[in-house]
Scaffold this motif. Structure first.
Motif: not given
Ligand SMILES: Cc1cc2nc3c(=O)[nH]c(=O)nc-3n(C[C@H](O)[C@H](O)[C@H](O)COP(=O)(O)OP(=O)(O)OC[C@H]3O[C@@H](n4cnc5c(N)ncnc54)[C@H](O)[C@@H]3O)c2cc1C
Ligand code: SF4
Ligand code: SF4
Lengths: 349, 460
Positions: B180-205
């Motif tokens: 998800t995401g990558g090396r860019l500060w600006k990247d809005v392609a698709g749902y923000d899965l990076t943020r979804l996984l951040t704080g997901s407490e090891g329940t999604l991936a």
């Protein structure tokens, strides 16, 4: 009851100690971390694990007993004491590792300890009714008899009482803390006044049983009494480069790390090794009981010493000194390992 | 319950027999994390070394319907890594490589088991800053920080972990690897899965690699200490500082009890007679630091500080911050059971919240010390008690339930940074409501149809 409840209860499993532990660094396994070992002790105490559980046996011997986990623990868990209680139980009687048992049997015969020192010619005994007394150490007087001579030269006021046995640190760390305590107390009785020792391990053990105020490790004593050496130690016409390997028990048990550095700085160019404060793998009987792990730890240390391009590496404990000497010899290194006292006496005045 | 023989054998084929632990003692040490009162022994602990191994372990676990709990350093405070349904603890402590630090892109790429402090030190060595700064930084892993979206001592000015995660490599419970995401500060392609996984407490991936943003290191930093009559007074000073337009790097407070135990450990010469201590700090260009430190000193004095001092050098400044970081474990010097909670309220409501906590402590006859990230309105009321006093343990649960309710009533939340885990799951509905909770569950199913990843936590 295997453990003192107040000791075991103190740990809140925060994990602050994990990054300080050398065995955890090797494995990344909770079981070989201080917090994990305390969990094991709890499981033993509550009967969730059997006395002969293999993990208990493995971890009791894998732990270096270096106590690096102690000064970093904000809760004040006295891990060193817990480990002694654990090994008392784990290694009671025949379950204690054979080489440790043999060594303990040797050093508890005080005539034998004394005899080997006489054969190897440690410092001449000088009596005084009031001290301060120089403690000869059981391993040191056999392996490094020159250290006590050097200590006497550095602090001529020290008396060297006769009939000194061993302090019992070896017992305390190898599953017989009762004997360890008795030996420390009787040595305390035999040595009048302040007891000055040239071994970090003995210093910490003695302090625990005869009281901190009566015990001074040599570097601490020299700094306190302003016996700072003067003069410059030269090698090939330039000031010598000297590194220190802390003694774990001195640093982590008694909090002494500044004094030996100060003394070295007074006579040479001091070079801090990146892991000076971390165990060298000697750890009492560890190098005998767990040669593979001990060697692994030592090898990193020797790499560092070589990279630091020093002339001398200084130890303040006989076990560490032996360990460093062995490691350097195997590598064919030109660096010399010496005891702090030996280094300070070769400085031209 | 022991694992099925074939399954255990298959796991050993993936990671090597030495990296699958099943002996009772080896399992016992993974029964808990830093959360008191929660405890469950897993059936196996597995130590993968590569993303590929993680993927194969997860595929096997999904096929056999065996729960998997990802674990970093186990320093979380909400029972997030307690294997409440048994199964496998997946310990990521062998994946400890810093893969890359790029000075021109201002980013680092690391494996999940790298500790926060190691990443921060590696950044500092290149004159860069990794901003997230949890109190547990020397122990906690970057993977764990991301999975809990850890906050810390620099939260007010720099934000929390979420603001620094640019991209993730993660393995889904099905064994699929996503980037998800990558090396860019600006990247809005698709749902923000990076943020979804951040704080997901090891329940999604399971996070197997992270790309995080770095900042140029500030030229200067400093920290000061102000003493107040009480925490309420200190929180007024916090309000005044922010209203004055300053966004300081550090704004932390400790009450009297915390100061006493921290002083006992760190021996910094802190004053023990005041009711509260406020730690304020700033970083940036020399002139900014000097100006803001001076302003903050003045404001503290104006709002009734008993005494204000500023650290004379960087060593002293670091020592003050280090002392603050260890307040939780230091508190256990007062008693052997230390239950720490984590509520956040809007900053202006902080004095009220502090008052409510005191009142609740009195009513339940408990000793509750409080410290926290004052700048973010994030408080850590901490109760210290005797674990053998069953009655007191019962009262703690009731008291903290009231603390959570009080926070929600003040437009706050039940956790500002530690996460929900197992410990706070019962209170989550109060905060989110039924519709949102339902949505969370549907998201969970999309990632983890078999429900094997950290069950009994978020999304359950
Ligand atoms: C003394 C102390 C001070 C603390 N101070 C702070 C603070 O200031 N701010 C703060 O926010 N927290 C703080 N914490 C809480 C804790 O340190 C954080 O939650 C930290 O982020 C946890 O990291 P960890 O590596 O220990 O993860 P763990 O505790 O091992 O795991 C935490 C969660 O992350 C999941 N997880 C871990 N690794 C991965 C991965 N690679 N992929 C997917 N999921 C994963 C786990 O399943 C679990 O749900 C503190 C804790 C202590 C003990
Ligand atoms: S020994 Fe100390 S530092 Fe380690 S987990 Fe226990 S309380 Fe924390
Ligand atoms: S004594 Fe040394 S090896 Fe043993 S747990 Fe403590 S830090 Fe680790």
């Amino acid at each position: 009851m295997i453990f003192s409840k107040t000791l075991l209860d103190r740990c809140i499993s925060c994990g602050y100690c994990l990054p300080a532990c050398p065995t955890y660094a090797m494995t990344g396994d909770e079981a070989s971390s201080p917090r994990g070992r305390i969990s094991l002790m709890r499981a033993l105490e509550t009967g969730h694990l059997e006395d002969d559980d293999p993990t208990l046996a493995e971890q009791a011997s894998f732990c270096l007993g270096c106590r690096a986990c102690e000064p970093v623990c904000p809760a004040g868990v006295e891990y060193g004491n817990l480990l002694e209680e654990w090994r008392d139980h784990q290694w009671s009687g025949r379950r204690s590792p054979l080489p440790a048992r043999l060594l303990m049997a040797l050093v508890s015969r005080s005539w034998l300890v004394r005899a080997q020192g006489l054969v190897r010619r440690h410092a001449r005994t000088v009596t005084s009714a009031s001290g301060p007394s120089l403690m000869l150490g059981c391993v040191e007087r056999g392996l490094f008899p020159r250290v006590s001579h050097a200590a006497r030269k550095l602090a001529p006021g020290l008396s060297v009482p006769k009939r000194q046995g061993c302090c019992g640190a070896l017992h305390a760390h190898n599953g017989d803390s009762g004997t360890g305590e008795r030996m420390a107390k009787s040595l305390g009785d035999a040595l009048p006044g302040t007891i000055v020792t040239t071994s970090g391990g003995c210093a910490a053990h003695l302090a625990a049983h005869v009281g901190r105020p009566r015990v001074r490790e040599l570097s601490e004593y020299l700094v306190e009494h302003d016996h700072l050496p003067s003069g410059r130690l030269l090698v090939d016409g330039r000031v010598a480069r000297v590194a220190l390997q802390d003694s774990c028990h001195l640093r982590n048990g008694l909090g002494i790390s500044r004094q030996p550095r100060e003394l070295i700085r007074a006579v040479a160019e001091y070079v801090e090794l990146p892991s000076a404060g971390a165990c060298c793998g000697a750890a009492g009987t560890y190098s005998i009981l767990r040669p593979r792990e001990s060697g692994e730890i030592l090898s990193v240390k020797i790499d560092e010493i070589e990279a630091a391009e020093v002339d001398f590496v200084v130890a303040v404990n006989p076990g560490c000194l032996r360990q460093l000497k062995t490691g350097l010899r195997k590598r064919g290194s030109r660096v010399r390992a010496v005891h702090l006292a030996e280094l300070l006496v070769i400085v031209p005045r | 319950m022991a694992l099925d023989r074939d399954f255990a054998g298959a796991l050993a084929d993936v990671v090597g027999a030495g990296h699958v632990h099943q002996a009772p003692g080896d399992l016992a040490v993974y029964a808990r994390d830093a959360t008191p009162l929660f405890h469950q022994v897993p059936d196996a602990v597995v130590f993968p070394a590569t993303t590929e191994q993680v993927a194969r372990v997860l595929r096997l676990a999904t096929a056999h319907r065996v729960p998997v709990v990802p674990r970093g350093a186990g320093s979380n405070l909400c029972a997030a890594t307690v294997p409440v349904r048994g199964g496998i603890v997946l310990a990521l402590t062998r994946m400890t490589q810093i893969l890359e630090i790029s000075t021109d892109e201002l980013l680092a790429r690391v494996q999940p088991g790298v500790t926060t402090a190691r990443l921060a030190d590696a950044a500092t060595a290149r004159n860069l800053l990794y901003a997230p700064d949890p109190g547990s930084r020397t122990t906690a892993t970057v993977g764990g920080n991301i999975a809990t979206c850890a906050g810390g001592l620099r939260g007010l000015k720099y934000g929390v972990t979420r603001n620094y995660v640019l991209g993730l490599e993660a393995v889904l419970p099905t064994g699929e690897v996503v980037r998800t995401g990558g090396r860019l500060w600006k990247d809005v392609a698709g749902y923000d899965l990076t943020r979804l996984l951040t704080g997901s407490e090891g329940t999604l991936a399971v996070i197997t690699e992270a790309t995080v943003a770095l900042l140029p290191a500030p030229a200067e930093s400093n920290t000061g200490v102000a003493y107040f009559e009480s925490l309420t007074e200190a929180s007024r000073a916090v309000g005044a500082i922010i209203s004055a337009g300053i966004v300081p790097a550090t704004l932390e407070f400790l009450d009297r009890k915390c100061v006493a135990v921290v002083e006992e450990y760190a021996g910094l010469g802190l004053r023990l007679d005041a009711g509260a201590l406020l730690l304020f700090g700033e970083d940036g260009p020399l002139a900014t630091v000097a100006a803001n430190m001076l302003r903050m000193r003045q404001i503290c004095a104006e709002t009734g500080a008993l005494e204000v001092t500023v650290a004379e050098d960087i060593v002293r400044s670091e020592a003050l911050l280090a002392a603050r970081r260890c307040s939780l474990p230091a508190l256990s010097r007062l008693g052997s059971l230390t239950v720490l909670e984590d509520v956040t309220v809007p900053r202006p409501r902080m004095p009220e919240m502090v008052g409510r906590i005191d009142e609740i402590a009195d009513r339940f006859d408990l000793q509750i010390a409080t410290f926290g990230h004052a700048g973010d309105g994030n408080l850590h009321p901490t109760c210290v008690l005797d674990p053998d006093d069953e009655d007191a343990v019962g009262r703690v649960h009731k008291a903290f339930a009231e603390v959570f309710r009080a926070a929600i009533r003040l437009d706050g939340t039940i956790t500002g940074e530690h996460g929900v885990g197992s410990a706070k799951l019962p209170f989550l509905a109060d905060r989110l409501g039924a519709t949102q909770l339902g949505l969370l569950r549907r998201i969970k199913t999309a990632f983890d149809p078999a429900g094997i990843l950290n069950p009994g936590k978020l999304g359950s």
